[in-house]
Structures are given as structure tokens and as C-alpha cells.
Design a protein around this motif. Sequence first.
Motif, PDB file in Angstrom:
ATOM      1  N   VAL A  15       0.844  -1.204   0.000  1.00 30.86           N
ATOM      2  CA  VAL A  15       0.000   0.000   0.000  1.00 30.86           C
ATOM      3  C   VAL A  15       0.878   1.251   0.000  1.00 30.86           C
ATOM      4  CG1 VAL A  15      -1.771   1.290   1.271  1.00 30.86           C
ATOM      5  CG2 VAL A  15      -1.852  -1.231   1.195  1.00 30.86           C
ATOM      6  N   THR A  16       1.883   1.288   0.897  1.00 32.02           N
ATOM      7  CA  THR A  16       2.729   2.489   0.944  1.00 32.02           C
ATOM      8  C   THR A  16       3.524   2.625  -0.367  1.00 32.02           C
ATOM      9  OG1 THR A  16       4.281   1.188   2.273  1.00 32.02           O
ATOM     10  CG2 THR A  16       2.892   2.728   3.445  1.00 32.02           C
ATOM     11  N   PRO A  29       4.330  16.652  -7.166  1.00 35.18           N
ATOM     12  CA  PRO A  29       4.406  15.563  -6.183  1.00 35.18           C
ATOM     13  C   PRO A  29       5.061  15.988  -4.868  1.00 35.18           C
ATOM     14  CG  PRO A  29       5.967  15.216  -7.977  1.00 35.18           C
ATOM     15  CD  PRO A  29       5.126  16.386  -8.374  1.00 35.18           C
ATOM     16  N   VAL A  30       4.511  15.471  -3.775  1.00 35.76           N
ATOM     17  CA  VAL A  30       5.071  15.703  -2.451  1.00 35.76           C
ATOM     18  C   VAL A  30       6.392  14.952  -2.326  1.00 35.76           C
ATOM     19  CG1 VAL A  30       4.695  15.155  -0.005  1.00 35.76           C
ATOM     20  CG2 VAL A  30       2.788  15.963  -1.413  1.00 35.76           C
ATOM     21  N   LEU A  31       6.452  13.785  -2.995  1.00 39.18           N
ATOM     22  CA  LEU A  31       7.603  12.892  -2.873  1.00 39.18           C
ATOM     23  C   LEU A  31       7.968  12.387  -4.261  1.00 39.18           C
ATOM     24  CD1 LEU A  31       9.243  11.148  -0.649  1.00 39.18           C
ATOM     25  CD2 LEU A  31       7.668   9.322  -1.280  1.00 39.18           C
ATOM     26  N   LEU A  32       9.274  12.310  -4.529  1.00 38.51           N
ATOM     27  CA  LEU A  32       9.723  11.717  -5.792  1.00 38.51           C
ATOM     28  C   LEU A  32      10.353  10.368  -5.485  1.00 38.51           C
ATOM     29  CD1 LEU A  32      11.246  14.677  -7.818  1.00 38.51           C
ATOM     30  CD2 LEU A  32       9.183  13.355  -8.322  1.00 38.51           C
ATOM     31  N   ASP A  33       9.722   9.312  -5.956  1.00 37.20           N
ATOM     32  CA  ASP A  33      10.209   7.968  -5.670  1.00 37.20           C
ATOM     33  C   ASP A  33      10.154   7.138  -6.956  1.00 37.20           C
ATOM     34  OD1 ASP A  33      10.787   5.469  -4.757  1.00 37.20           O
ATOM     35  OD2 ASP A  33       9.402   5.505  -3.063  1.00 37.20           O
ATOM     36  N   PRO A  34      11.120   7.373  -7.865  1.00 34.31           N
ATOM     37  CA  PRO A  34      11.079   6.659  -9.159  1.00 34.31           C
ATOM     38  C   PRO A  34      11.157   5.147  -9.000  1.00 34.31           C
ATOM     39  CG  PRO A  34      13.114   7.959  -8.917  1.00 34.31           C
ATOM     40  CD  PRO A  34      12.249   8.309  -7.762  1.00 34.31           C
ATOM     41  N   ASP A  35      11.809   4.666  -7.925  1.00 37.31           N
ATOM     42  CA  ASP A  35      11.880   3.205  -7.736  1.00 37.31           C
ATOM     43  C   ASP A  35      10.499   2.625  -7.483  1.00 37.31           C
ATOM     44  OD1 ASP A  35      14.654   2.502  -8.034  1.00 37.31           O
ATOM     45  OD2 ASP A  35      15.002   3.734  -6.265  1.00 37.31           O
ATOM     46  N   ILE A  71       0.743   9.416   3.382  1.00 41.18           N
ATOM     47  CA  ILE A  71       1.879   8.476   3.368  1.00 41.18           C
ATOM     48  C   ILE A  71       3.122   9.155   2.780  1.00 41.18           C
ATOM     49  CG2 ILE A  71       2.737   6.332   2.260  1.00 41.18           C
ATOM     50  CD1 ILE A  71       0.773   5.761   4.517  1.00 41.18           C
ATOM     51  N   CYS A  72       2.908   9.979   1.769  1.00 37.75           N
ATOM     52  CA  CYS A  72       4.071  10.600   1.107  1.00 37.75           C
ATOM     53  C   CYS A  72       4.636  11.758   1.931  1.00 37.75           C
ATOM     54  CB  CYS A  72       3.696  11.035  -0.305  1.00 37.75           C
ATOM     55  SG  CYS A  72       3.395   9.566  -1.316  1.00 37.75           S
ATOM     56  N   ALA A 164      11.332   3.932  12.298  1.00 33.15           N
ATOM     57  CA  ALA A 164      10.254   2.935  12.166  1.00 33.15           C
ATOM     58  C   ALA A 164       8.992   3.687  11.755  1.00 33.15           C
ATOM     59  CB  ALA A 164      10.057   2.192  13.481  1.00 33.15           C
ATOM     60  N   GLU A 165       8.712   3.646  10.467  1.00 29.46           N
ATOM     61  CA  GLU A 165       7.625   4.433   9.871  1.00 29.46           C
ATOM     62  C   GLU A 165       6.451   3.494   9.592  1.00 29.46           C
ATOM     63  OE1 GLU A 165       9.098   5.549   6.101  1.00 29.46           O
ATOM     64  OE2 GLU A 165       7.423   6.842   5.577  1.00 29.46           O
ATOM     65  N   GLY A 166       5.365   3.688  10.343  1.00 31.93           N
ATOM     66  CA  GLY A 166       4.184   2.850  10.111  1.00 31.93           C
ATOM     67  C   GLY A 166       4.373   1.399  10.488  1.00 31.93           C
ATOM     68  N   VAL A 167       5.072   1.129  11.594  1.00 30.75           N
ATOM     69  CA  VAL A 167       5.400  -0.258  11.952  1.00 30.75           C
ATOM     70  C   VAL A 167       4.922  -0.655  13.353  1.00 30.75           C
ATOM     71  CG1 VAL A 167       7.274  -1.955  12.150  1.00 30.75           C
ATOM     72  CG2 VAL A 167       7.522  -0.018  10.584  1.00 30.75           C
TER      73      VAL A 167
END
Length: 283
Positions: A15-16, A29-35, A71-72, A164-167
Motif C-alpha cells: 500500500v505504501t 508531487p510531495v515525494l519523488l520515488d522513481p523506484d 503516506i508521502c 520505524a515508519e508505520g510499523v
Amino acid sequence: MTAEKLGDVAATSLVTLYCHALETQSENPVLLDPDAVRITRELNRRLAGSGDRLHRDLVSGRLNPALVVHICIRAKRYDDYVREFLAKSPAGVVVNIGCGLDSRFFRIDNRQVTFYDLDLPEVIALKKEFFDETERYRFIASSVLDDRWFGSVRAHEGPFLFVAEGVFMYLEADAVKALFTKLADAFPGSELVCEMFNTFWLREPLLTMMRFKMQRQLNFGKDAVFRSGIRDGREPETWSEKIRFLDEWSYFDADEPKLGWLRIFRYCEFMKRTQWTVRYRLG
Ligand SMILES: C[S@@+](CC[C@H](N)C(=O)[O-])C[C@H]1O[C@@H](n2cnc3c(N)ncnc32)[C@H](O)[C@@H]1O
């Protein structure tokens, strides 16, 4: 391990990941995550025929827009926590606890950091299909609660940052407490940045309402439930004298136009502390 067969808690990492991919391809975009874009393109192919409702939503991009932004914003803030740590300790050691399929290392790499991505073996097996380990980028395939992983990290001099993000909300309360105290004993002087859930919402009937929302609206599996939290960011200080509260952050604090009307919650301490991030000094 195939993405289709991930357990319910491990599948939350999909989901994330899809939130990152959707946001990266959006306007401003708030976040750039090409991967994330690269990985979801491949996963779309594999999950296309899945009968699972969550998989169908992911492949068709049917994700709640507020969830995507939230999330971003969170991922961007955690990138900044790591950058702030590396500004002080460029050759420091970072452990990304419950990393999921996130590619934080490639967003923050300063060519000196040693970065550990830690997650359940099934998630790391999938992650290895998309990323290679190197001298400075390593995987730990283990539950965070099995402290045998401490050994490989302690082989470094440090300093250490744990994120620990969302864990932790997916773990039992006693397990989280024990983890905090063990980390404080094993890594004196380290920092822990973690997202916490507010136990206020873990009481009936709120708990049932929340589980209903997670399973029926977000299509999470039945085992992907929040199990623990705290009422106050300082609460872990009562678990051990080696835990010191530093500061806290809520995504409603983010100066991000995409939050829209939700920004009004920055004026409401109660709402800000529904699910928020706290930074601690350990040891
Ligand atoms: C909501 S995802 C968050 C992933 C990533 N931190 C992100 O924000 O994109 C939760 C992650 O925690 C991991 N997780 C849950 N319990 C864990 C445990 N006991 N040990 C290690 N990882 C765990 C799951 O496998 C999953 O990848």
C-alpha cells in the motif's frame, strides 16, 4: 516470495509503495520515488489476475487520495530525519525498521552512510528482486523483535539512527516496550524516530470501527490490525530511564497544500496525536 502471497501485515508495504508511485506521477508531487514507479509497473503485471480486493485496488490505482498524500508527507519527513542525522554524522549507521519496499537509501545516500533495510523475511525476499545489496546498503531479513539482528549492526561504530515508519502499531504493546529497552541497552547514544498510534483509539467501540474501516474501506487483510500505541509521546520515558523524549511531529504540521482542509487539524492537539511521530534519545 511473491507479492501475491505476502501475509496481511507484510502486504501493507504494498500500500505504501503504491502511494509513493501514484504521488510521484501526480502533479506537484510531495515525494519523488522513481523506484516505486519501477516496482509497481512490474507488480502490476504479477498482480493483474489476482482475486484479492486489495491487489485489484492497487493495480487499478484506486487508493484514497488523502491516504496517498499522508503516506508521502510522512515518507518525506522521515527522509529529512535521516538527512538531519547524516548532516551531523555523515558516516553514521541507519536502520530502517519495517522498511517495506521503500527506497529511502537511494533518496538520502550521501556516499558515506551505512544503511540497513530491515523487514520480515517475506518482504526482504521480494525486495531483493528489485534492489542489490552493497557494502553500504544491506538487508536484514528478520522480525525486528528477534534481537539476533543487533549483532550485525553493533559491529559498526555508529552513531546509530533507527527509524520505524508505520510499523510499531502492528506489534503488541509488550513487544514494543521490550524492543525500546533492548535498543536503549544495546545502542547507547542512538536515536529512535518512530510513528506511534494513540491508544485512545484502541478502545471499543472505536477499535471495531477502525478495523472495519481498514478491512472494508482500505481492503487490508484481517491480520493487518493496529495492536498497540501510547497516549503521550513521553510515555516511553516511564519504560526505562535510558529513554529520553526529544520531540514529536504530526503530518498535519506539514506545510503542504495537498493536505487541503485537513490542515485545520494542526490546531487540534488531540487530532494531531492520533498517529504521529516521536523522536527519542536512547541509552
Ligand atoms: C505499513 S508498512 C510500512 C513500510 C515502510 N516503512 C513505508 O512506510 O513505506 C509496515 C511494514 O512493517 C513491517 N513489519 C511489521 N511487523 C514487523 C516485524 N515484527 N518486524 C519487521 N518488520 C515488520 C511489515 O512487513 C511492513 O513492511
